[in-house]
Design a protein around this motif. Structure first.
Motif, mmCIF file in Angstrom:
data_model
loop_
_atom_site.group_PDB
_atom_site.id
_atom_site.type_symbol
_atom_site.label_atom_id
_atom_site.label_comp_id
_atom_site.label_asym_id
_atom_site.label_seq_id
_atom_site.Cartn_x
_atom_site.Cartn_y
_atom_site.Cartn_z
ATOM 1 N N VAL A 114 0.912 -1.092 0.117
ATOM 2 C CA VAL A 114 -0.135 0.011 -0.021
ATOM 3 C C VAL A 114 0.879 1.291 0.115
ATOM 4 C CG1 VAL A 114 -1.480 1.362 1.386
ATOM 5 C CG2 VAL A 114 -1.959 -1.369 1.171
ATOM 6 N N ALA A 115 1.932 1.263 0.681
ATOM 7 C CA ALA A 115 2.993 2.360 0.830
ATOM 8 C C ALA A 115 3.557 2.484 -0.505
ATOM 9 C CB ALA A 115 3.911 1.883 1.637
ATOM 10 N N GLY A 116 3.581 1.671 -1.371
ATOM 11 C CA GLY A 116 4.170 1.789 -2.601
ATOM 12 C C GLY A 116 3.565 2.487 -3.651
ATOM 13 N N LEU A 117 2.197 2.530 -3.415
ATOM 14 C CA LEU A 117 1.228 3.212 -4.359
ATOM 15 C C LEU A 117 1.467 4.681 -4.503
ATOM 16 C CD1 LEU A 117 -2.251 1.717 -3.245
ATOM 17 C CD2 LEU A 117 -0.916 1.176 -5.347
ATOM 18 N N PRO A 118 1.110 5.542 -5.505
ATOM 19 C CA PRO A 118 1.350 6.811 -5.734
ATOM 20 C C PRO A 118 0.362 7.436 -4.613
ATOM 21 C CG PRO A 118 1.027 6.073 -7.974
ATOM 22 C CD PRO A 118 0.767 4.757 -6.864
ATOM 23 N N GLN A 119 0.647 8.612 -4.207
ATOM 24 C CA GLN A 119 -0.009 9.407 -3.174
ATOM 25 C C GLN A 119 -1.310 9.257 -3.243
ATOM 26 O OE1 GLN A 119 1.900 12.636 -0.682
ATOM 27 N NE2 GLN A 119 0.061 13.626 -1.612
ATOM 28 N N ARG A 120 -1.968 9.743 -4.135
ATOM 29 C CA ARG A 120 -3.455 10.091 -4.351
ATOM 30 C C ARG A 120 -4.168 8.609 -4.301
ATOM 31 N NH1 ARG A 120 -5.444 14.956 -7.228
ATOM 32 N NH2 ARG A 120 -6.272 13.839 -8.760
ATOM 33 N N GLN A 121 -3.323 7.553 -5.063
ATOM 34 C CA GLN A 121 -4.197 6.420 -4.916
ATOM 35 C C GLN A 121 -4.185 5.691 -3.659
ATOM 36 O OE1 GLN A 121 -2.535 3.844 -8.089
ATOM 37 N NE2 GLN A 121 -2.626 4.978 -9.678
ATOM 38 N N ARG A 122 -3.029 5.870 -2.875
ATOM 39 C CA ARG A 122 -2.764 5.365 -1.604
ATOM 40 C C ARG A 122 -3.896 5.949 -0.468
ATOM 41 N NH1 ARG A 122 2.167 6.375 -0.969
ATOM 42 N NH2 ARG A 122 1.729 8.546 0.052
ATOM 43 N N THR A 123 -4.197 7.430 -0.678
ATOM 44 C CA THR A 123 -5.043 8.045 -0.033
ATOM 45 C C THR A 123 -6.465 7.620 -0.133
ATOM 46 O OG1 THR A 123 -3.772 10.205 0.155
ATOM 47 C CG2 THR A 123 -5.982 10.312 0.816
ATOM 48 N N ALA A 124 -6.945 7.272 -1.361
ATOM 49 C CA ALA A 124 -8.194 7.134 -1.908
ATOM 50 C C ALA A 124 -8.423 5.586 -1.295
ATOM 51 C CB ALA A 124 -8.382 7.090 -3.437
ATOM 52 N N LEU A 125 -7.384 4.615 -1.526
ATOM 53 C CA LEU A 125 -7.438 3.342 -1.124
ATOM 54 C C LEU A 125 -7.605 3.010 0.552
ATOM 55 C CD1 LEU A 125 -6.875 0.340 -2.193
ATOM 56 C CD2 LEU A 125 -5.178 0.532 -0.277
ATOM 57 N N ILE A 126 -6.802 3.878 1.220
ATOM 58 C CA ILE A 126 -7.011 3.868 2.567
ATOM 59 C C ILE A 126 -8.535 4.430 3.100
ATOM 60 C CG2 ILE A 126 -6.308 5.024 4.830
ATOM 61 C CD1 ILE A 126 -3.228 4.998 3.606
ATOM 62 N N LEU A 127 -8.865 5.592 2.332
ATOM 63 C CA LEU A 127 -10.157 6.030 3.060
ATOM 64 C C LEU A 127 -11.316 4.963 2.758
ATOM 65 C CD1 LEU A 127 -9.749 9.888 1.923
ATOM 66 C CD2 LEU A 127 -9.871 8.802 4.103
ATOM 67 N N HIS A 128 -11.236 4.274 1.366
ATOM 68 C CA HIS A 128 -12.241 3.409 1.154
ATOM 69 C C HIS A 128 -12.140 2.042 1.689
ATOM 70 C CE1 HIS A 128 -14.071 0.612 -2.111
ATOM 71 N NE2 HIS A 128 -14.971 1.639 -2.121
ATOM 72 N N ARG A 129 -10.873 1.490 1.733
ATOM 73 C CA ARG A 129 -10.799 -0.063 2.329
ATOM 74 C C ARG A 129 -10.709 0.164 3.850
ATOM 75 N NH1 ARG A 129 -11.283 -3.845 4.413
ATOM 76 N NH2 ARG A 129 -10.317 -5.910 4.147
ATOM 77 N N TYR A 130 -10.132 1.077 4.394
ATOM 78 C CA TYR A 130 -9.986 1.046 5.868
ATOM 79 C C TYR A 130 -10.577 2.036 6.610
ATOM 80 C CZ TYR A 130 -5.921 -1.841 4.346
ATOM 81 O OH TYR A 130 -5.196 -2.762 3.709
ATOM 82 N N GLN A 131 -11.262 3.078 5.997
ATOM 83 C CA GLN A 131 -12.054 3.814 6.849
ATOM 84 C C GLN A 131 -13.603 3.718 6.385
ATOM 85 O OE1 GLN A 131 -9.183 4.613 8.813
ATOM 86 N NE2 GLN A 131 -10.767 5.858 9.380
ATOM 87 N N SER A 155 -15.824 11.397 -10.198
ATOM 88 C CA SER A 155 -15.051 10.444 -11.275
ATOM 89 C C SER A 155 -13.633 10.143 -10.965
ATOM 90 C CB SER A 155 -15.373 11.121 -12.456
ATOM 91 O OG SER A 155 -14.586 12.401 -12.441
ATOM 92 N N ALA A 156 -12.770 11.325 -10.383
ATOM 93 C CA ALA A 156 -11.405 11.264 -10.087
ATOM 94 C C ALA A 156 -11.317 10.148 -8.984
ATOM 95 C CB ALA A 156 -10.851 12.563 -9.610
ATOM 96 N N VAL A 157 -11.969 10.211 -8.106
ATOM 97 C CA VAL A 157 -12.023 9.070 -7.020
ATOM 98 C C VAL A 157 -12.259 7.769 -7.426
ATOM 99 C CG1 VAL A 157 -13.041 8.385 -4.890
ATOM 100 C CG2 VAL A 157 -12.814 10.779 -5.115
ATOM 101 N N GLU A 158 -13.078 7.575 -8.304
ATOM 102 C CA GLU A 158 -13.564 6.089 -8.856
ATOM 103 C C GLU A 158 -12.263 5.795 -9.635
ATOM 104 O OE1 GLU A 158 -17.210 6.077 -10.849
ATOM 105 O OE2 GLU A 158 -16.478 4.080 -11.828
ATOM 106 N N SER A 159 -11.626 6.616 -10.554
ATOM 107 C CA SER A 159 -10.651 6.021 -11.292
ATOM 108 C C SER A 159 -9.252 5.948 -10.465
ATOM 109 C CB SER A 159 -10.127 7.498 -12.285
ATOM 110 O OG SER A 159 -9.158 7.135 -12.952
ATOM 111 N N LEU A 160 -9.067 6.725 -9.528
ATOM 112 C CA LEU A 160 -7.840 6.535 -8.369
ATOM 113 C C LEU A 160 -8.252 5.240 -7.643
ATOM 114 C CD1 LEU A 160 -7.592 9.996 -6.855
ATOM 115 C CD2 LEU A 160 -5.581 8.716 -8.210
#
Lengths: 168, 172
Positions: B116-133, B149-154
């Motif tokens: 997860v830490a290896g993801l680009p920053q915006r993808q990581r932020t979106a993923l953490i908020l979606h998967r873990y929060q 739409s940007a969030v969905e793409s990320l």
């Protein structure tokens, strides 16, 4: 008929794997998956990814944040300890202030008129026109200093006719 | 929050105690260090107190709070890039439930964290908020200021990028 069914969005498949879709939409996508091998494969991948990410859990922190917040607001408890980045910001601001004061002092010195080191001819009977020449003519070399206050103070102390000559 | 706006410290304490675990977990996942996560969490609640009079009840409090936390975390990461600190502290990861070998699953947990830490920053932020929060794409858009739409793409890219890395991790 199945070819006409719209494939679900990739994020909908992920939400299905996460159990986050509304019930009616779950039913629609489940019906599609039963007929679409490609989407079924994507759903299995999404389930796998979702479960694997679940392996990263974070234990409950024992930190009592309220004690820290209270202290920072100045309500009982120990004084707030600034974190490292706050100290760095404080140093940067202090450095900027010092640089600004230094530049201001330097510019002030540079823009002040520079007094000449030449001395007037002894015995000259004519009054010089400009104030600095007047100061030199009066042997007021201490007025070759940096602020106009010293020169002004002396000029104000001169007799009226001399002052008029000096300041015109 | 209405009580907090009036300077009620008991109300603020309740807000802190109710949300501190989620805030700490979010900050830790974004920063990877507990000391930074605690600093960010403290600062977030201080800003909640200071900005209480601007809070509008129409906005979900959790979304507003997470927005503060995410922005503070992004600021902290920018500062870390300029002044890299010591190496991350000892991991306090736990393996997920239902696993047989704690050591093996702890290693997998650390590898998932690294993936997860290896993801680009915006993808990581979106993923953490979606998967873990547990935020929806609309809530993520409110927290981050990005479009839906940007969030969905990320998110699609983040989950896709992680899939291959995670296959290798889980099969070990």
């Amino acid at each position: 008929m199945y070819e006409a069914m719209r494939h679900p969005d990739p994020l909908e498949i992920i939400d299905l794997a996460a159990g986050r879709l509304p019930k009616d939409r779950q039913g629609e996508i489940a019906a599609h998956l039963s007929a679409c091998q490609e989407c079924r494969f994507r759903y299995e991948e999404a389930c796998f990814t979702w479960r694997a990410l679940g392996k990263w859990t974070v234990q409950r922190s024992s930190t009592d944040l309220w004690v820290r917040v209270q202290a920072a607001l100045g309500h009982d408890g120990p004084a707030r300890i600034p974190s490292a980045w706050r100290l760095r910001w404080a140093v940067r601001v202090a450095a900027a202030v010092l640089i600004g004061v230094g530049i201001g002092h330097g510019l002030g010195r540079w823009t002040m008129p520079q007094a000449s080191t030449t001395t007037p001819q002894a015995g000259s009977a004519d009054l010089p026109r400009d104030a600095q020449a007047a100061a030199r003519w009066l042997y007021l070399t201490s007025l070759e200093s940096h602020t106009p206050a010293g020169l002004a103070g002396v000029i104000l102390g001169m007799p009226n006719d001399v002052r008029k000559e000096v300041t015109e | 929050m209405v009580a907090v706006r009036r300077g009620n410290m008991s109300a603020l304490e309740e807000v802190v105690r109710r949300h501190q675990q989620n805030v700490l977990a979010l900050a830790y996942r974004m920063l990877g260090r507990w000391d930074l996560a605690e600093d960010v969490a403290q600062e977030a609640f201080l800003r909640v107190y200071q900005a209480a009079r601007h809070y509008r009840p129409a906005a979900a409090f959790k979304t507003w709070l997470y927005r503060i936390v995410v922005n503070l975390c992004l600021d902290a990461r920018r500062r870390l890039r300029k002044w890299p600190g010591p190496l991350p502290a000892e991991s306090t990861l736990q393996a997920g439930p239902g696993d047989c070998d704690p050591l093996e699953t702890r290693e997998q947990a650390e590898l998932v964290q690294l993936a997860v830490a290896g993801l680009p920053q915006r993808q990581r932020t979106a993923l953490i908020l979606h998967r873990y929060q547990g935020l929806s794409r609309r809530q993520i858009a409110e927290v981050t200021g990005w479009t839906e739409s940007a969030v969905e793409s990320l998110l699609v890219r983040a989950y896709g990028n992680l899939r291959n890395a995670l296959v290798e991790i889980v099969q070990e």
